[in-house]
Design a protein around this motif. Structure first.
Motif, mmCIF file in Angstrom:
data_model
loop_
_atom_site.group_PDB
_atom_site.id
_atom_site.type_symbol
_atom_site.label_atom_id
_atom_site.label_comp_id
_atom_site.label_asym_id
_atom_site.label_seq_id
_atom_site.Cartn_x
_atom_site.Cartn_y
_atom_site.Cartn_z
ATOM 1 N N GLY A 3 114.629 -13.146 63.938
ATOM 2 C CA GLY A 3 113.392 -13.718 64.619
ATOM 3 C C GLY A 3 112.429 -14.264 63.863
ATOM 4 N N PRO A 4 111.535 -15.073 64.581
ATOM 5 C CA PRO A 4 110.570 -15.830 63.679
ATOM 6 C C PRO A 4 109.682 -15.043 62.810
ATOM 7 C CG PRO A 4 109.931 -15.540 65.998
ATOM 8 C CD PRO A 4 111.298 -15.040 65.975
ATOM 9 N N GLU A 5 109.314 -13.727 63.201
ATOM 10 C CA GLU A 5 108.558 -13.071 62.204
ATOM 11 C C GLU A 5 109.143 -12.596 61.035
ATOM 12 O OE1 GLU A 5 110.461 -10.701 65.068
ATOM 13 O OE2 GLU A 5 109.013 -12.092 65.430
ATOM 14 N N VAL A 6 110.559 -12.316 60.954
ATOM 15 C CA VAL A 6 111.380 -12.157 59.775
ATOM 16 C C VAL A 6 111.385 -13.200 58.933
ATOM 17 C CG1 VAL A 6 113.350 -11.205 59.104
ATOM 18 C CG2 VAL A 6 112.755 -10.416 61.253
ATOM 19 N N VAL A 7 111.409 -14.559 59.522
ATOM 20 C CA VAL A 7 111.674 -15.602 58.736
ATOM 21 C C VAL A 7 110.276 -16.166 58.085
ATOM 22 C CG1 VAL A 7 112.063 -18.012 58.785
ATOM 23 C CG2 VAL A 7 113.494 -16.626 60.509
ATOM 24 N N GLN A 8 109.166 -15.761 58.653
ATOM 25 C CA GLN A 8 107.854 -16.042 58.431
ATOM 26 C C GLN A 8 107.487 -15.089 56.941
ATOM 27 O OE1 GLN A 8 105.693 -15.703 62.029
ATOM 28 N NE2 GLN A 8 105.140 -17.908 61.622
ATOM 29 N N ALA A 9 108.203 -13.895 57.317
ATOM 30 C CA ALA A 9 107.964 -12.976 56.262
ATOM 31 C C ALA A 9 108.502 -13.426 54.866
ATOM 32 C CB ALA A 9 108.243 -11.514 56.558
ATOM 33 N N LEU A 10 109.890 -13.913 55.231
ATOM 34 C CA LEU A 10 110.798 -14.187 54.146
ATOM 35 C C LEU A 10 110.097 -15.642 53.318
ATOM 36 C CD1 LEU A 10 114.271 -13.601 55.496
ATOM 37 C CD2 LEU A 10 113.099 -12.286 53.638
ATOM 38 N N ASP A 11 109.623 -16.414 54.281
ATOM 39 C CA ASP A 11 108.782 -17.640 53.562
ATOM 40 C C ASP A 11 107.860 -17.185 52.800
ATOM 41 O OD1 ASP A 11 109.821 -20.148 54.052
ATOM 42 O OD2 ASP A 11 109.289 -20.143 56.177
ATOM 43 N N GLN A 12 107.256 -16.174 53.141
ATOM 44 C CA GLN A 12 106.041 -15.945 52.284
ATOM 45 C C GLN A 12 106.457 -14.813 50.698
ATOM 46 O OE1 GLN A 12 103.222 -13.097 54.312
ATOM 47 N NE2 GLN A 12 101.946 -12.988 52.416
ATOM 48 N N TYR A 13 107.604 -14.128 51.209
ATOM 49 C CA TYR A 13 108.187 -13.379 50.119
ATOM 50 C C TYR A 13 108.651 -14.366 48.901
ATOM 51 C CZ TYR A 13 111.355 -10.412 47.493
ATOM 52 O OH TYR A 13 112.028 -9.535 46.424
ATOM 53 N N TYR A 14 109.504 -15.457 49.422
ATOM 54 C CA TYR A 14 110.066 -16.347 48.643
ATOM 55 C C TYR A 14 109.306 -17.550 48.053
ATOM 56 C CZ TYR A 14 114.750 -14.465 49.481
ATOM 57 O OH TYR A 14 115.667 -13.499 49.644
ATOM 58 N N GLY A 15 107.879 -17.590 48.533
ATOM 59 C CA GLY A 15 107.163 -18.723 48.188
ATOM 60 C C GLY A 15 107.545 -19.946 48.453
ATOM 61 N N THR A 16 108.038 -20.167 49.925
ATOM 62 C CA THR A 16 108.629 -21.475 50.499
ATOM 63 C C THR A 16 107.717 -21.578 51.680
ATOM 64 O OG1 THR A 16 110.326 -20.136 51.447
ATOM 65 C CG2 THR A 16 110.881 -21.057 49.307
#
Length: 280
Positions: free
Chosen positions: A58-71
Motif C-alpha cells: 500500500g502507499p503508506e508502506v511505500v512511503q515508509a520505505l522511501d523515508q527509510y532508504y532516503g529516496t
C-alpha cells in the motif's frame, strides 16, 4: 538529495521495475529482510512479497520505505506507475496518503460504507465495481486497498477508531458468504488493542455528521486535520475553525454511539442474522 539512479539495464515493465528497485536498495545496504520491517513497523514477509513482485503493498508502506532508504518520492512514483493508473493519484489524494501514513491516531465516521482499512477483498471489489474500475485495473485497485490494512498492524500502528452508522451494517454484499466474511473480519480486527469500533443505531434519530464520511488523522505535531470524503472526491480540511467544528460534531456522535463492547455484540447479532438460512 540522493544521486540520480541510472536506469540502463533496468526493467522497463513498471511492476518488475518497482520490485527490482526494492531488492537493489536493500542489497546495496546489505540488509536482511527483517531489518526494514523492524525499522518501519511492518512484518518482513510483506517486503519479501513486494520484492518478489507478488504484491505492490500500500502507499503508506511505500512511503515508509522511501523515508527509510532516503529516496524521497522515488519508490512512491514507481509504485504509482506499477499500479497502472498514475492519474488517479492526484495531489489531494497523495496529501491524504501522507497524512494517514504519518498519523499517530486516526478517528473516522462512516455513514454508508466501511472504511477502506477494514474492508475485505470482496467488499472492496464490490465498492470499486460501482465506479469505473474493471478488469486488470479493478484487480490492481482491490489489491492496493487490501494492502492498506497493514497500516493497522505492527508495534508502531496508529490508534484507529471508527464509528459506523447502523446503515453500514445493514447494507450487505450480494453474496451472503462474502458478507459473513466481512462481518467476521470486523470482529477480528476489533480485537486489536489499537482498534476501536462503535455503532450508531437508527433509533438515536438525526445527529450531526449523518451523511459525512470523515477521517481525522492526527500527526506527531499534535495538529488535527480532517479529510472529508464523498463517492467521487475527497478534500482535506486544515483550517482550524473548520476542523474544530467537525471535531465537535464527531465528539457528539461518539457520545451517542454504543460502547465498543455493545457495538461488538451488535456486529455479532448482524453476523448471526447473516448466517441464518433464508426462509423457503
Amino acid at each position: 538529495m540522493p544521486a540520480r539512479r541510472a536506469v540502463t539495464g533496468r526493467s522497463q515493465e513498471p511492476r518488475k521495475r518497482f520490485a527490482e528497485e526494492l531488492r537493489l536498495l536493500r542489497a546495496e545496504r546489505e540488509l536482511p529482510l527483517r531489518k526494514p520491517g523492524e525499522a518501519v513497523g511492518w512484518d518482513w514477509s510483506l517486503f519479501s512479497k513486494m520484492e518478489n513482485g507478488e504484491t505492490l503493498g500500500g502507499p503508506e508502506v511505500v512511503q515508509a520505505l522511501d523515508q527509510y532508504y532516503g529516496t524521497p518520492g522515488l519508490l512512491l512514483t514507481l509504485w504509482e506507475l506499477a499500479m497502472g493508473d498514475p492519474t488517479q493519484f492526484k495531489e489531494r489524494y497523495r496529501r491524504y496518503m501522507t497524512l494517514e501514513a504519518e498519523a499517530i491516531s486516526l478517528w473516522h465516521y462512516a455513514p454508508y460504507l466501511l472504511p477502506g482499512l477494514l474492508q475485505t477483498k470482496a467488499y472492496a471489489q464490490a465498492v470499486l465495481e460501482l465506479g469505473r474500475f474493471k478488469g486488470d485495473e479493478l484487480t490492481r485497485q482491490v489489491e492496493a486497498r487490501w494492502e492498506r490494512r497493514t497500516l493497522l498492524e505492527g508495534e508502531n500502528a496508529p490508534s484507529f477508531r471508527t464509528i459506523l452508522s447502523e446503515t453500514v451494517l445493514r447494507t450487505p454484499l450480494p453474496v451472503r458468504e462474502q458478507w459473513q466474511e466481512q462481518l467476521e473480519h470486523l470482529l477480528t480486527v476489533g480485537e486489536r488493542r489499537n482498534v476501536t469500533i462503535q455503532v450508531v443505531l437508527h433509533s438515536f434519530g438525526l445527529y450531526p455528521l449523518g451523511g459525512t464520511d470523515v477521517m481525522f488523522p492526527k500527526p506527531t505535531d499534535g495538529r488535527t486535520v480532517a479529510w472529508v470524503e464523498t463517492s467521487h472526491s475527497g478534500q482535506a480540511v486544515e483550517e482550524t475553525a473548520a476542523v474544530d467544528r467537525l471535531q465537535l460534531r464527531y465528539d457528539f456522535v461518539r457520545d451517542l454511539a454504543l460502547s465498543p463492547a455493545d457495538s461488538r455484540k451488535f456486529i455479532m447479532r448482524m453476523l448471526e442474522e447473516a448466517s441464518c438460512e433464508p426462509s423457503t
